[in-house]
Design a protein around this motif. Structure first.
Motif, mmCIF file in Angstrom:
data_model
loop_
_atom_site.group_PDB
_atom_site.id
_atom_site.type_symbol
_atom_site.label_atom_id
_atom_site.label_comp_id
_atom_site.label_asym_id
_atom_site.label_seq_id
_atom_site.Cartn_x
_atom_site.Cartn_y
_atom_site.Cartn_z
ATOM 1 N N MET A 1 0.857 -1.158 0.000
ATOM 2 C CA MET A 1 0.000 0.000 0.000
ATOM 3 C C MET A 1 0.907 1.226 0.000
ATOM 4 S SD MET A 1 -3.087 0.955 2.626
ATOM 5 C CE MET A 1 -3.455 -0.734 2.845
ATOM 6 N N SER A 2 0.592 2.233 -0.802
ATOM 7 C CA SER A 2 1.446 3.404 -0.883
ATOM 8 C C SER A 2 1.339 4.224 0.394
ATOM 9 C CB SER A 2 1.074 4.238 -2.103
ATOM 10 O OG SER A 2 -0.163 4.893 -1.885
ATOM 11 N N ASN A 3 2.336 5.053 0.594
ATOM 12 C CA ASN A 3 2.375 5.884 1.795
ATOM 13 C C ASN A 3 1.203 6.857 1.813
ATOM 14 O OD1 ASN A 3 3.399 6.878 4.193
ATOM 15 N ND2 ASN A 3 4.737 8.349 3.188
ATOM 16 N N ASN A 4 0.821 7.370 0.655
ATOM 17 C CA ASN A 4 -0.298 8.306 0.563
ATOM 18 C C ASN A 4 -1.602 7.631 0.985
ATOM 19 O OD1 ASN A 4 -1.728 10.631 0.023
ATOM 20 N ND2 ASN A 4 -1.845 10.253 -2.167
ATOM 21 N N THR A 5 -1.821 6.412 0.535
ATOM 22 C CA THR A 5 -3.023 5.666 0.906
ATOM 23 C C THR A 5 -3.020 5.369 2.400
ATOM 24 O OG1 THR A 5 -3.066 4.693 -1.294
ATOM 25 C CG2 THR A 5 -4.401 3.636 0.387
ATOM 26 N N GLY A 6 -1.872 5.002 2.934
ATOM 27 C CA GLY A 6 -1.754 4.736 4.371
ATOM 28 C C GLY A 6 -2.075 5.970 5.190
ATOM 29 N N ASN A 7 -1.576 7.116 4.738
ATOM 30 C CA ASN A 7 -1.865 8.373 5.445
ATOM 31 C C ASN A 7 -3.350 8.700 5.369
ATOM 32 O OD1 ASN A 7 0.786 8.737 6.142
ATOM 33 N ND2 ASN A 7 1.260 10.072 4.418
ATOM 34 N N THR A 8 -3.952 8.450 4.230
ATOM 35 C CA THR A 8 -5.383 8.719 4.059
ATOM 36 C C THR A 8 -6.205 7.845 4.999
ATOM 37 O OG1 THR A 8 -5.028 9.296 1.747
ATOM 38 C CG2 THR A 8 -7.266 8.765 2.392
ATOM 39 N N LEU A 9 -5.861 6.567 5.075
ATOM 40 C CA LEU A 9 -6.596 5.660 5.956
ATOM 41 C C LEU A 9 -6.430 6.058 7.414
ATOM 42 C CD1 LEU A 9 -5.808 2.219 4.299
ATOM 43 C CD2 LEU A 9 -7.919 3.543 4.145
ATOM 44 N N HIS A 55 -10.630 0.837 -3.914
ATOM 45 C CA HIS A 55 -9.989 1.708 -4.896
ATOM 46 C C HIS A 55 -8.469 1.490 -4.897
ATOM 47 C CE1 HIS A 55 -9.405 5.209 -7.431
ATOM 48 N NE2 HIS A 55 -8.529 5.676 -6.552
ATOM 49 N N ALA A 56 -7.873 1.434 -3.714
ATOM 50 C CA ALA A 56 -6.423 1.212 -3.611
ATOM 51 C C ALA A 56 -6.053 -0.148 -4.193
ATOM 52 C CB ALA A 56 -5.972 1.309 -2.154
ATOM 53 N N SER A 57 -6.889 -1.141 -3.947
ATOM 54 C CA SER A 57 -6.641 -2.476 -4.486
ATOM 55 C C SER A 57 -6.668 -2.463 -6.013
ATOM 56 C CB SER A 57 -7.689 -3.450 -3.949
ATOM 57 O OG SER A 57 -7.548 -4.714 -4.532
ATOM 58 N N LEU A 58 -7.651 -1.774 -6.584
ATOM 59 C CA LEU A 58 -7.723 -1.671 -8.042
ATOM 60 C C LEU A 58 -6.511 -0.941 -8.613
ATOM 61 C CD1 LEU A 58 -11.500 -0.884 -8.655
ATOM 62 C CD2 LEU A 58 -10.270 -2.983 -9.221
ATOM 63 N N GLU A 59 -6.102 0.138 -7.950
ATOM 64 C CA GLU A 59 -4.918 0.877 -8.410
ATOM 65 C C GLU A 59 -3.685 -0.011 -8.359
ATOM 66 O OE1 GLU A 59 -4.313 4.461 -6.197
ATOM 67 O OE2 GLU A 59 -5.949 5.497 -7.195
ATOM 68 N N LYS A 63 -1.344 -1.161 -11.448
ATOM 69 C CA LYS A 63 0.104 -0.912 -11.480
ATOM 70 C C LYS A 63 0.871 -2.201 -11.715
ATOM 71 C CE LYS A 63 0.172 3.324 -8.820
ATOM 72 N NZ LYS A 63 0.660 4.034 -7.650
ATOM 73 N N PHE A 64 0.449 -3.292 -11.066
ATOM 74 C CA PHE A 64 1.130 -4.565 -11.283
ATOM 75 C C PHE A 64 0.928 -5.064 -12.706
ATOM 76 C CE2 PHE A 64 1.258 -5.435 -6.564
ATOM 77 C CZ PHE A 64 2.642 -5.418 -6.498
ATOM 78 N N ALA A 65 -0.270 -4.878 -13.235
ATOM 79 C CA ALA A 65 -0.525 -5.293 -14.616
ATOM 80 C C ALA A 65 0.333 -4.482 -15.575
ATOM 81 C CB ALA A 65 -2.006 -5.134 -14.951
ATOM 82 N N SER A 66 0.434 -3.185 -15.311
ATOM 83 C CA SER A 66 1.259 -2.315 -16.150
ATOM 84 C C SER A 66 2.731 -2.709 -16.041
ATOM 85 C CB SER A 66 1.071 -0.861 -15.733
ATOM 86 O OG SER A 66 1.931 -0.029 -16.453
ATOM 87 N N ALA A 67 3.179 -2.972 -14.819
ATOM 88 C CA ALA A 67 4.572 -3.377 -14.623
ATOM 89 C C ALA A 67 4.844 -4.707 -15.325
ATOM 90 C CB ALA A 67 4.888 -3.483 -13.134
ATOM 91 N N LYS A 68 3.900 -5.624 -15.263
ATOM 92 C CA LYS A 68 4.064 -6.917 -15.920
ATOM 93 C C LYS A 68 4.151 -6.716 -17.431
ATOM 94 C CE LYS A 68 1.838 -11.342 -16.709
ATOM 95 N NZ LYS A 68 0.620 -12.106 -16.642
ATOM 96 N N TYR A 69 3.287 -5.854 -17.967
ATOM 97 C CA TYR A 69 3.305 -5.581 -19.405
ATOM 98 C C TYR A 69 4.643 -4.950 -19.796
ATOM 99 C CZ TYR A 69 2.105 -3.575 -23.911
ATOM 100 O OH TYR A 69 2.104 -3.239 -25.234
ATOM 101 N N ASP A 70 5.127 -3.981 -18.994
ATOM 102 C CA ASP A 70 6.416 -3.348 -19.267
ATOM 103 C C ASP A 70 7.546 -4.365 -19.195
ATOM 104 O OD1 ASP A 70 5.131 -0.937 -19.568
ATOM 105 O OD2 ASP A 70 5.656 -0.186 -17.565
ATOM 106 N N LEU A 71 7.486 -5.253 -18.217
ATOM 107 C CA LEU A 71 8.525 -6.270 -18.065
ATOM 108 C C LEU A 71 8.512 -7.232 -19.252
ATOM 109 C CD1 LEU A 71 10.739 -7.508 -16.326
ATOM 110 C CD2 LEU A 71 8.985 -8.842 -15.169
ATOM 111 N N GLU A 72 7.323 -7.623 -19.687
ATOM 112 C CA GLU A 72 7.234 -8.518 -20.833
ATOM 113 C C GLU A 72 7.787 -7.836 -22.085
ATOM 114 O OE1 GLU A 72 3.108 -9.575 -20.925
ATOM 115 O OE2 GLU A 72 3.350 -11.188 -19.465
ATOM 116 N N GLY A 73 7.471 -6.558 -22.259
ATOM 117 C CA GLY A 73 7.992 -5.808 -23.405
ATOM 118 C C GLY A 73 9.501 -5.697 -23.355
#
Length: 109
Positions: A1-9, A55-59, A63-73
């Motif tokens: 979880m990002s620091n911003n999300t943790g602070n928000t919670l 919302h944080a879970s979806l984000e 991000k993981f899907a994007s990172a996976k796509y970038d890694l595959e590329g």
């Protein structure tokens, strides 16, 4: 979880606790009504927290899907580059082998 999300919670939970405390101190209603209001406030905070976590879970999934796509590329690009380099090395070695064979043939005569 990002620091911003943790602070928000943390801010959300702190706000809910402070709001409940102030509500109890300044409640003009009977205890049962005050408890009902606190319960409703808690339910609202719980719902909001659940929405933020979803919302944080979806984000995070995005991000993981994007990172996976970038890694595959990157992997595909690396394999492609290595393939070209391998071909270059093989061509170079074949030329050297042919040269050595010519030199060896001259020496054997």
């Amino acid at each position: 979880m990002s620091n911003n999300t943790g602070n928000t919670l943390l801010a959300l939970l702190t706000g809910a606790a402070i709001g409940a405390g102030i509500g109890i101190l300044f409640a003009p209603d009977k205890g049962s009504k005050t408890r009902g209001k606190i319960k409703n406030g808690f339910d609202d905070a719980k719902c909001e927290l659940k929405n933020k976590l979803d919302h944080a879970s979806l984000e995070l999934k995005d991000k993981f899907a994007s990172a996976k796509y970038d890694l595959e590329g990157t992997y595909e690009e690396l394999v492609s580059n290595m393939s070209h380099k391998t071909e270059d090395v093989i061509s170079f070695l074949e030329e050297k082998l042919a040269e050595l064979k010519r030199q060896n043939a001259k020496l054997q005569k």
